[in-house]
Design a protein around this motif. Structure first.
Motif, PDB file in Angstrom:
ATOM      1  N   GLY A 140      12.013 -12.249  -9.797  1.00 38.84           N
ATOM      2  CA  GLY A 140      11.984 -11.618 -10.887  1.00 38.84           C
ATOM      3  C   GLY A 140      11.666 -10.166 -10.844  1.00 38.84           C
ATOM      4  N   ALA A 141      11.880  -9.439  -9.872  1.00 43.19           N
ATOM      5  CA  ALA A 141      11.968  -8.085  -9.785  1.00 43.19           C
ATOM      6  C   ALA A 141      12.619  -7.248 -10.995  1.00 43.19           C
ATOM      7  N   PRO A 142      12.029  -6.701 -11.898  1.00 43.08           N
ATOM      8  CA  PRO A 142      12.965  -5.871 -12.964  1.00 43.08           C
ATOM      9  C   PRO A 142      13.905  -4.938 -12.211  1.00 43.08           C
ATOM     10  N   ASP A 143      14.906  -5.093 -12.992  1.00 47.28           N
ATOM     11  CA  ASP A 143      16.060  -4.460 -12.231  1.00 47.28           C
ATOM     12  C   ASP A 143      16.770  -4.591 -10.967  1.00 47.28           C
ATOM     13  N   GLY A 144      16.073  -5.622 -10.291  1.00 46.41           N
ATOM     14  CA  GLY A 144      16.244  -5.840  -8.844  1.00 46.41           C
ATOM     15  C   GLY A 144      15.627  -4.817  -8.000  1.00 46.41           C
ATOM     16  N   ILE A 145      14.535  -4.322  -8.451  1.00 45.89           N
ATOM     17  CA  ILE A 145      13.911  -2.997  -7.765  1.00 45.89           C
ATOM     18  C   ILE A 145      12.341  -3.218  -7.320  1.00 45.89           C
ATOM     19  N   VAL A 146      12.428  -3.139  -5.999  1.00 46.79           N
ATOM     20  CA  VAL A 146      10.724  -3.284  -5.789  1.00 46.79           C
ATOM     21  C   VAL A 146      10.452  -1.988  -4.889  1.00 46.79           C
ATOM     22  N   ASP A 147       9.063  -1.545  -4.941  1.00 41.76           N
ATOM     23  CA  ASP A 147       8.662  -0.529  -4.173  1.00 41.76           C
ATOM     24  C   ASP A 147       8.160  -1.015  -2.873  1.00 41.76           C
ATOM     25  N   VAL A 148       8.851  -0.874  -1.912  1.00 37.57           N
ATOM     26  CA  VAL A 148       8.459  -1.432  -0.414  1.00 37.57           C
ATOM     27  C   VAL A 148       7.109  -1.043  -0.025  1.00 37.57           C
ATOM     28  N   ARG A 149       6.566   0.221  -0.286  1.00 33.67           N
ATOM     29  CA  ARG A 149       5.280   0.523   0.268  1.00 33.67           C
ATOM     30  C   ARG A 149       4.064  -0.413  -0.563  1.00 33.67           C
ATOM     31  N   MET A 152       4.677  -4.069   0.926  1.00 32.04           N
ATOM     32  CA  MET A 152       4.251  -4.046   2.091  1.00 32.04           C
ATOM     33  C   MET A 152       2.627  -4.065   2.321  1.00 32.04           C
ATOM     34  N   THR A 153       1.910  -3.098   1.621  1.00 35.26           N
ATOM     35  CA  THR A 153       0.827  -3.008   1.541  1.00 35.26           C
ATOM     36  C   THR A 153      -0.086  -4.481   1.234  1.00 35.26           C
ATOM     37  N   HIS A 154       0.664  -4.944   0.013  1.00 34.22           N
ATOM     38  CA  HIS A 154      -0.083  -6.229  -0.446  1.00 34.22           C
ATOM     39  C   HIS A 154       0.309  -7.373   0.722  1.00 34.22           C
ATOM     40  N   LEU A 155       1.355  -7.305   1.326  1.00 35.32           N
ATOM     41  CA  LEU A 155       1.763  -8.207   2.479  1.00 35.32           C
ATOM     42  C   LEU A 155       0.821  -8.103   3.456  1.00 35.32           C
ATOM     43  N   ALA A 156       0.721  -6.877   4.089  1.00 33.77           N
ATOM     44  CA  ALA A 156      -0.066  -6.806   5.210  1.00 33.77           C
ATOM     45  C   ALA A 156      -1.655  -6.995   5.096  1.00 33.77           C
ATOM     46  N   LEU A 157      -2.030  -6.765   3.713  1.00 27.99           N
ATOM     47  CA  LEU A 157      -3.378  -7.049   3.467  1.00 27.99           C
ATOM     48  C   LEU A 157      -3.597  -8.457   3.515  1.00 27.99           C
ATOM     49  N   ARG A 158      -2.908  -9.013   2.940  1.00 28.14           N
ATOM     50  CA  ARG A 158      -2.871 -10.900   2.686  1.00 28.14           C
ATOM     51  C   ARG A 158      -2.923 -11.350   4.172  1.00 28.14           C
ATOM     52  N   ALA A 159      -1.887 -10.935   4.943  1.00 30.82           N
ATOM     53  CA  ALA A 159      -1.755 -11.478   6.390  1.00 30.82           C
ATOM     54  C   ALA A 159      -2.665 -11.023   7.066  1.00 30.82           C
ATOM     55  N   VAL A 160      -3.444  -9.941   7.213  1.00 33.79           N
ATOM     56  CA  VAL A 160      -4.762  -9.654   7.972  1.00 33.79           C
ATOM     57  C   VAL A 160      -6.095 -10.515   7.448  1.00 33.79           C
ATOM     58  N   SER A 161      -6.126 -10.601   6.095  1.00 31.54           N
ATOM     59  CA  SER A 161      -7.218 -11.185   5.665  1.00 31.54           C
ATOM     60  C   SER A 161      -7.064 -12.585   5.760  1.00 31.54           C
ATOM     61  N   ARG A 162      -6.016 -13.234   5.767  1.00 34.78           N
ATOM     62  CA  ARG A 162      -5.960 -14.604   6.015  1.00 34.78           C
ATOM     63  C   ARG A 162      -6.188 -15.077   7.571  1.00 34.78           C
ATOM     64  N   ILE A 163      -5.756 -14.109   8.551  1.00 32.74           N
ATOM     65  CA  ILE A 163      -5.929 -14.250   9.832  1.00 32.74           C
ATOM     66  C   ILE A 163      -7.319 -13.904  10.257  1.00 32.74           C
ATOM     67  N   LEU A 164      -8.182 -13.054   9.581  1.00 31.19           N
ATOM     68  CA  LEU A 164      -9.380 -12.536   9.657  1.00 31.19           C
ATOM     69  C   LEU A 164     -10.462 -13.657   9.113  1.00 31.19           C
ATOM     70  N   GLY A 273      -5.977  -2.828  10.296  1.00 27.22           N
ATOM     71  CA  GLY A 273      -5.090  -3.881  10.530  1.00 27.22           C
ATOM     72  C   GLY A 273      -4.106  -4.034   9.148  1.00 27.22           C
ATOM     73  N   HIS A 274      -4.238  -3.353   8.329  1.00 23.76           N
ATOM     74  CA  HIS A 274      -3.338  -3.652   7.119  1.00 23.76           C
ATOM     75  C   HIS A 274      -2.780  -2.402   6.592  1.00 23.76           C
ATOM     76  N   GLU A 275      -3.229  -1.134   6.600  1.00 25.66           N
ATOM     77  CA  GLU A 275      -2.565   0.099   6.215  1.00 25.66           C
ATOM     78  C   GLU A 275      -1.473   0.598   7.238  1.00 25.66           C
ATOM     79  N   THR A 276      -1.858   0.351   8.436  1.00 25.89           N
ATOM     80  CA  THR A 276      -0.699   0.567   9.445  1.00 25.89           C
ATOM     81  C   THR A 276       0.229  -0.153   9.649  1.00 25.89           C
ATOM     82  N   THR A 277       0.209  -1.426   9.394  1.00 25.09           N
ATOM     83  CA  THR A 277       1.246  -2.241   9.711  1.00 25.09           C
ATOM     84  C   THR A 277       2.098  -2.089   8.164  1.00 25.09           C
ATOM     85  N   ALA A 278       1.477  -1.953   7.187  1.00 25.37           N
ATOM     86  CA  ALA A 278       2.167  -1.745   5.812  1.00 25.37           C
ATOM     87  C   ALA A 278       3.092  -0.595   6.014  1.00 25.37           C
ATOM     88  N   THR A 279       2.697   0.502   6.624  1.00 21.33           N
ATOM     89  CA  THR A 279       3.513   1.768   6.662  1.00 21.33           C
ATOM     90  C   THR A 279       4.561   1.390   7.575  1.00 21.33           C
TER      91      THR A 279
END
Length: 461
Positions: A140-149, A152-164, A273-279
């Protein structure tokens, strides 16, 4: 301008303005300033910044050979003793990123068994699950546009938090997301300020940072306390989250981590573990969004190797072109664009003597664009990392994970997470860059100064 060292060699200096030197240039655009310094004066340049009495002198080393000397062959002579690392240490603790000497060696020995390739490969399923959840939210992204930064920050934080943290991940994500920006900006301001008020003074900045640190420490301490109070798990039902393994890590020579040490390791892993991978993920996607032919080639490789099956750790070696894409993104946009050290003794680097007690700067941002190693350096070209091409360059022409005895312990994890996440994402969506240029600056990690938006289209067929 140049200075004569005791050895009689000449260190060229970057021209600045009277009284302040290059302070304003470094404040407004440090990465551009370092780049101009190399272009004008070569591979070792002295930059002065600040008014008389509070002036800093930075000895910048831009060559691959110099980076290898500072990080690897003479690493004992270049320590993490500068003001910036002290601010990181005061906020995020004395973990692997900031510790030194016997503290560092002991921590590394205790942690190293938890970062073997076999152990890290076991986290692939968690990365797939978090990436699929992120991708599902784009429908449901508005106008089909996402801010990848942002994504990816949200994704990397979720992933490292789940693993940690395992099942406690949800309890930490919101706190980290809210508190980390406050703390990192506070660290940056203090780390680069020539005059620092004591942290105990009740200034607005100190109070905001103290509140954020208190909240972050509280959630980490609670989870650490629960892990340390739990009965040791048998091999059959052992918790696989990293914190459980850290809490159980021990050896006859090094003992085990106490509660405060566990929190320090947790905070450093969260930071690194999250800011570097997100970048790396964000710029890989954005670069592919600007280069449709390379994007199509990466997607073809994914389809050929995986078909319809879920990616797994073993696929890291089966996706060479996608790995090349990631490495080229990390060349152009290294997550750690600047590394600082302090010299112990006077040392000759690239024909110039760096005095004892000097602040030394390595800028991968500049070395990764050095025309001696990278023809047409601003061009995005994953073929630079084809096996034959890599072998022709000096080892430290590319060092996004640092190097030597202080090289990032999570290098394999970062590459695994990034390649698997890109695989899941590119199988689901095509990307077209909306913001063609993304201004960046050097924070604790590489920071964007604006959106990194892409238009996404669902892959069909």
């Amino acid at each position: 301008m140049a200075v004569e060292t005791s050895a009689g060699t000449v260190v060229p200096g970057l021209e600045g303005v009277p009284l302040l030197g290059s302070l304003l240039d470094l404040t407004s655009d440090s990465l551009g300033t370092y780049q101009r310094a190399r272009e004008r004066h070569g591979d070792v340049v002295r930059i002065t910044a600040g008014p008389p009495g509070l002036r800093a002198e930075l000895y910048c080393v831009f060559s691959a050979e110099g980076a290898q000397q500072v990080l690897a062959t003479e690493s004992a002579n270049f320590r993490k003793d500068n003001a910036f690392y002290q601010e990181v240490r005061d906020s995020f603790g004395n973990g692997l990123l900031t510790s030194q000497d016997e503290d560092y060696l002991r921590q590394r020995r205790l942690v190293q068994p938890l970062f073997t390739r076999k152990r890290v490969d076991g986290y692939a399923g968690a990365v797939v699950a978090e990436t699929e959840a992120t991708v599902a939210g784009w429908a449901g992204a508005p106008d089909g546009i996402v801010d990848v930064r942002d994504e990816m920050t949200h994704l990397a934080l979720r992933a490292v938090s789940r693993i940690l943290f395992g099942t406690d991940a949800d309890a930490t994500v919101d706190v980290v997301d809210r508190c980390f920006p406050v703390i990192t900006q506070y660290v940056l301001r203090r780390g680069y300020s020539p005059v620092k008020t004591p942290r105990s003074w009740p200034t607005p900045g100190n109070r905001r940072a103290a509140a954020a640190l208190e909240e972050l420490y509280a959630v980490c301490d609670r989870i650490v306390s629960e892990r340390r109070g739990a009965a040791p798990a048998s091999d059959g039902d052992r918790g696989e989250d990293l914190l459980t393994l850290l809490a159980e890590a021990h050896s006859a020579d090094d003992g085990a981590f106490d509660a405060a040490e566990l929190r320090d390791q947790v905070l450093i892993f969260l930071l690194a573990g999250h800011e570097t991978t997100a970048t790396s993920l964000a710029f890989a996607l954005h670069l592919l969004g600007r280069h449709p032919e390379e994007q199509a080639r990466a997607r073809e490789e994914i389809a050929r190797v995986l078909g319809d099956r879920t990616p797994e750790a073993a696929d890291l070696d089966r996706l060479p072109y996608l790995t090349q894409v990631l490495k080229e993104a990390m060349r152009l946009y290294p997550a750690a664009p600047v590394i600082g050290r302090k010299s112990v003794a006077a040392t000759e680097v690239c024909g110039h003597t760096i005095p004892a007690g000097s602040d030394v700067i390595l800028a991968s941002w500049v070395t990764h664009r050095h025309p001696r190693y990278w023809p047409d350096p601003e061009r995005f070209d994953p073929e630079r990392f084809a096996p034959g091409a890599e072998a022709e360059r000096p080892r430290y022409a590319w060092f996004p994970f640092g190097g030597g005895p202080r090289a990032c312990i999570g290098q394999h994890f970062s590459m695994l997470e990034s390649v698997i996440a890109l695989t899941v994402i590119l199988r689901a969506y095509e990307f077209e860059a909306v913001d063609t240029e993304i201004p960046v600056s050097a924070g604790i990690t590489l920071e964007t100064r604006g959106p990194a938006r892409c238009r996404i289209r669902r892959v069909t067929g």
